[in-house]
Design an enzyme around this catalytic site. Structure first.
Site, PDB file in Angstrom:
ATOM      1  N   HIS A  36      81.356  -3.296  85.021  1.00 30.79           N
ATOM      2  CA  HIS A  36      82.497  -3.921  84.349  1.00 30.79           C
ATOM      3  C   HIS A  36      83.740  -3.065  84.591  1.00 30.79           C
ATOM      4  O   HIS A  36      83.651  -1.964  85.152  1.00 30.79           O
ATOM      5  CB  HIS A  36      82.226  -4.121  82.851  1.00 30.79           C
ATOM      6  CG  HIS A  36      82.016  -2.861  82.074  1.00 30.79           C
ATOM      7  ND1 HIS A  36      80.907  -2.047  82.236  1.00 30.79           N
ATOM      8  CD2 HIS A  36      82.759  -2.268  81.104  1.00 30.79           C
ATOM      9  CE1 HIS A  36      80.985  -1.019  81.408  1.00 30.79           C
ATOM     10  NE2 HIS A  36      82.102  -1.126  80.715  1.00 30.79           N
TER      11      HIS A  36
ATOM     12  N   HIS B 224      85.926  -1.422  82.696  1.00 34.85           N
ATOM     13  CA  HIS B 224      86.421  -0.342  81.844  1.00 34.85           C
ATOM     14  C   HIS B 224      86.523   0.936  82.670  1.00 34.85           C
ATOM     15  O   HIS B 224      85.693   1.204  83.551  1.00 34.85           O
ATOM     16  CB  HIS B 224      85.503  -0.134  80.644  1.00 34.85           C
ATOM     17  CG  HIS B 224      85.803  -1.080  79.517  1.00 34.85           C
ATOM     18  ND1 HIS B 224      84.866  -1.415  78.550  1.00 34.85           N
ATOM     19  CD2 HIS B 224      86.934  -1.763  79.186  1.00 34.85           C
ATOM     20  CE1 HIS B 224      85.421  -2.251  77.683  1.00 34.85           C
ATOM     21  NE2 HIS B 224      86.667  -2.488  78.048  1.00 34.85           N
TER      22      HIS B 224
ATOM     23  N   ASP C 277      85.910   4.088  82.290  1.00 33.34           N
ATOM     24  CA  ASP C 277      84.853   5.096  82.390  1.00 33.34           C
ATOM     25  C   ASP C 277      83.728   4.663  83.317  1.00 33.34           C
ATOM     26  O   ASP C 277      82.775   5.414  83.532  1.00 33.34           O
ATOM     27  CB  ASP C 277      84.297   5.443  80.995  1.00 33.34           C
ATOM     28  CG  ASP C 277      83.736   4.242  80.253  1.00 33.34           C
ATOM     29  OD1 ASP C 277      84.237   3.128  80.450  1.00 33.34           O
ATOM     30  OD2 ASP C 277      82.794   4.428  79.446  1.00 33.34           O
ATOM     31  N   HIS C 278      83.852   3.470  83.900  1.00 35.71           N
ATOM     32  CA  HIS C 278      82.876   3.002  84.893  1.00 35.71           C
ATOM     33  C   HIS C 278      83.529   2.747  86.246  1.00 35.71           C
ATOM     34  O   HIS C 278      82.848   2.346  87.181  1.00 35.71           O
ATOM     35  CB  HIS C 278      82.210   1.718  84.399  1.00 35.71           C
ATOM     36  CG  HIS C 278      81.396   1.907  83.160  1.00 35.71           C
ATOM     37  ND1 HIS C 278      80.012   1.932  83.154  1.00 35.71           N
ATOM     38  CD2 HIS C 278      81.765   2.112  81.870  1.00 35.71           C
ATOM     39  CE1 HIS C 278      79.575   2.121  81.923  1.00 35.71           C
ATOM     40  NE2 HIS C 278      80.617   2.232  81.125  1.00 35.71           N
TER      41      HIS C 278
ATOM     42  N   HIS D 124      79.829  -7.943  76.294  1.00 34.31           N
ATOM     43  CA  HIS D 124      80.532  -6.698  76.001  1.00 34.31           C
ATOM     44  C   HIS D 124      81.963  -7.073  75.626  1.00 34.31           C
ATOM     45  O   HIS D 124      82.296  -8.256  75.487  1.00 34.31           O
ATOM     46  CB  HIS D 124      80.486  -5.776  77.227  1.00 34.31           C
ATOM     47  CG  HIS D 124      81.062  -4.416  77.003  1.00 34.31           C
ATOM     48  ND1 HIS D 124      80.741  -3.620  75.923  1.00 34.31           N
ATOM     49  CD2 HIS D 124      81.956  -3.686  77.746  1.00 34.31           C
ATOM     50  CE1 HIS D 124      81.394  -2.482  75.997  1.00 34.31           C
ATOM     51  NE2 HIS D 124      82.141  -2.496  77.092  1.00 34.31           N
TER      52      HIS D 124
ATOM     53  N   ASP E  79      77.391  -1.755  80.070  1.00 30.41           N
ATOM     54  CA  ASP E  79      77.628  -1.736  78.628  1.00 30.41           C
ATOM     55  C   ASP E  79      77.382  -3.122  78.044  1.00 30.41           C
ATOM     56  O   ASP E  79      77.830  -4.128  78.601  1.00 30.41           O
ATOM     57  CB  ASP E  79      79.068  -1.320  78.339  1.00 30.41           C
ATOM     58  CG  ASP E  79      79.330   0.136  78.678  1.00 30.41           C
ATOM     59  OD1 ASP E  79      78.414   0.791  79.212  1.00 30.41           O
ATOM     60  OD2 ASP E  79      80.451   0.613  78.411  1.00 30.41           O
TER      61      ASP E  79
ATOM     62  N   HIS F 220      74.493   6.639  78.729  1.00 29.43           N
ATOM     63  CA  HIS F 220      75.793   6.229  78.189  1.00 29.43           C
ATOM     64  C   HIS F 220      75.910   6.637  76.715  1.00 29.43           C
ATOM     65  O   HIS F 220      76.233   5.838  75.844  1.00 29.43           O
ATOM     66  CB  HIS F 220      75.979   4.711  78.334  1.00 29.43           C
ATOM     67  CG  HIS F 220      77.415   4.270  78.170  1.00 29.43           C
ATOM     68  ND1 HIS F 220      77.927   3.849  76.960  1.00 29.43           N
ATOM     69  CD2 HIS F 220      78.439   4.171  79.060  1.00 29.43           C
ATOM     70  CE1 HIS F 220      79.198   3.510  77.105  1.00 29.43           C
ATOM     71  NE2 HIS F 220      79.530   3.699  78.383  1.00 29.43           N
TER      72      HIS F 220
END
Length: 370
Positions: A62, A64, A66-67, A185, A256, A316
């Site tokens: 996805h 976001h 942090d990914h 999510h 997530d 995670h």
């Protein structure tokens, strides 16, 4: 064929001195497949035994940060360290992820005047409206394809949901089938299933000798699943002269999520050898986790149980949970408690639970024939 999974980052939200942001590598047959690429992934790769130049496929769950924030920098560093051979052109890096990933990467590379010495292609997955709250969907203006490809960008596919399987078929070759499936999510999120094809059983050579069949091309045809006709006119079918097949391995990585969507995830992850599932917060903080689109250990355990997975790996983690080796007496949050909660939820089953830590490598051995 050896296969293993190495975690490069196991923390949520941001990289810290204790945990890197989300990233892991599935290694097989000399290739490295990267799942998510949080900020600092290239540094984590340098600290590992993995070679970033071997990365051929990237899967982004996805959008976001942090990914995702580590991807442009990683591609640039790989390019700087490559010395392409004029005889053998560099391999194309295929990148899979949600709609908007193509434009993100294109703009990041173009605005920074970043040149690559290898081609890449971004293949986008079409999300559905029920994958996140309404405010989590990006507007078409943001994700629209400008049509101006980066100098090393090849046209990518737009992959729609296959209604019959409730999955997205990303790639299929002689070794693997890779599918994506929908998760819920705060923004559209996906999980990935890597299914290795079953390996044909060994030839029953003594039986073949009795039939008068000598080693040669006909052995190869039988091994490949073809029937052959002997000089006598007798037809030999592969099932008659092959031992039981060796089951292919299956690795599933979920992005997530606070829940699965549709029937696709359970089908794609059925009997997974390794199921990697987030457990951002402990069960005591379930309401907070769900409010933010995340899961707890018992929620991850429920997915593993529904999938009949053989092993569950939690990752995670909130940065409040330090790695086991750095946890001090008196610290309130103990990461081992997350494993205990998942194990308690799976009590009475054969599902093994483990905690991912940065640079942990999990070997995935071949199963015994059925």
């Amino acid at each position: 064929m050896t296969m293993d999974l190495t975690f490069l980052g196991t923390g949520s939200a941001y990289p810290s001195p204790h945990r890197g942001a989300s990233a892991m590598v599935l290694r097989t047959e000399g290739e490295c497949w990267l799942f998510d690429c949080g900020e600092g992934t290239q540094t984590q790769l340098m600290k590992s035994q993995l070679r970033s130049s071997r990365i051929t496929n990237v899967f982004i769950s996805h959008l976001h940060g942090d990914h995702l924030f580590g991807l442009p920098g990683l591609l640039c560093t790989v390019s700087l360290n490559l010395n392409p051979s004029p005889v053998q052109p560099p391999t194309c890096v295929n990148i899979y992820g949600p709609r908007g990933l193509r434009q993100f990467l294109r703009v990041a590379l173009q605005l920074t005047s970043s040149q690559l010495v290898f081609p890449y292609a971004v293949h986008e997955l079409e999300s559905t409206t029920d994958q996140c709250p309404p405010e989590g969907h990006l507007s078409p203006e943001v994700t629209a394809d400008s049509g101006c490809l980066h100098s090393q960008e090849l046209p990518g596919r737009t992959i729609a949901l296959d209604v019959s399987s409730d999955c997205y078929v990303l790639l299929e070759d002689k070794r693997f089938v890779v599918k994506a499936f929908r998760l819920f999510h705060r923004v559209p999120s996906f999980g990935f299933s890597v299914q290795e094809h079953d390996r044909p059983g060994r030839l029953k050579t003594e039986l073949l000798k009795e039939l008068g069949l000598k080693p040669g091309p006909l052995y190869g045809r039988l091994k490949a699943g073809e029937s052959v006709t002997l000089e006598t006119g007798q037809v030999v079918n592969p099932i008659e002269v092959l031992e039981k097949a060796t089951p292919g391995r299956k690795v599933c990585v979920l992005g997530d999520c606070s829940s699965l969507l549709g029937e696709g995830p359970l089908g794609a992850c059925h009997r997974a050898d390794v199921l990697v599932h987030e457990a951002t917060l402990s069960d005591e903080h379930r309401d907070k986790a769900v409010d933010h689109g995340h899961s707890t250990p018992s929620m991850a355990a429920a997915v593993a149980l529904a999938c009949s997975a053989r092993s569950l790996v939690l990752y995670h983690f909130s940065q409040r949970y330090k790695p086991a080796g750095q946890h001090k007496e008196g610290d309130e949050d103990d990461v081992s408690e997350l494993r205990r909660q998942a194990e308690e939820a799976l009590q009475g089953t054969d599902i093994k639970v483990s905690l991912a830590e940065d640079f942990l490598t999990i070997p995935i051995p071949l199963a015994r024939p059925h």
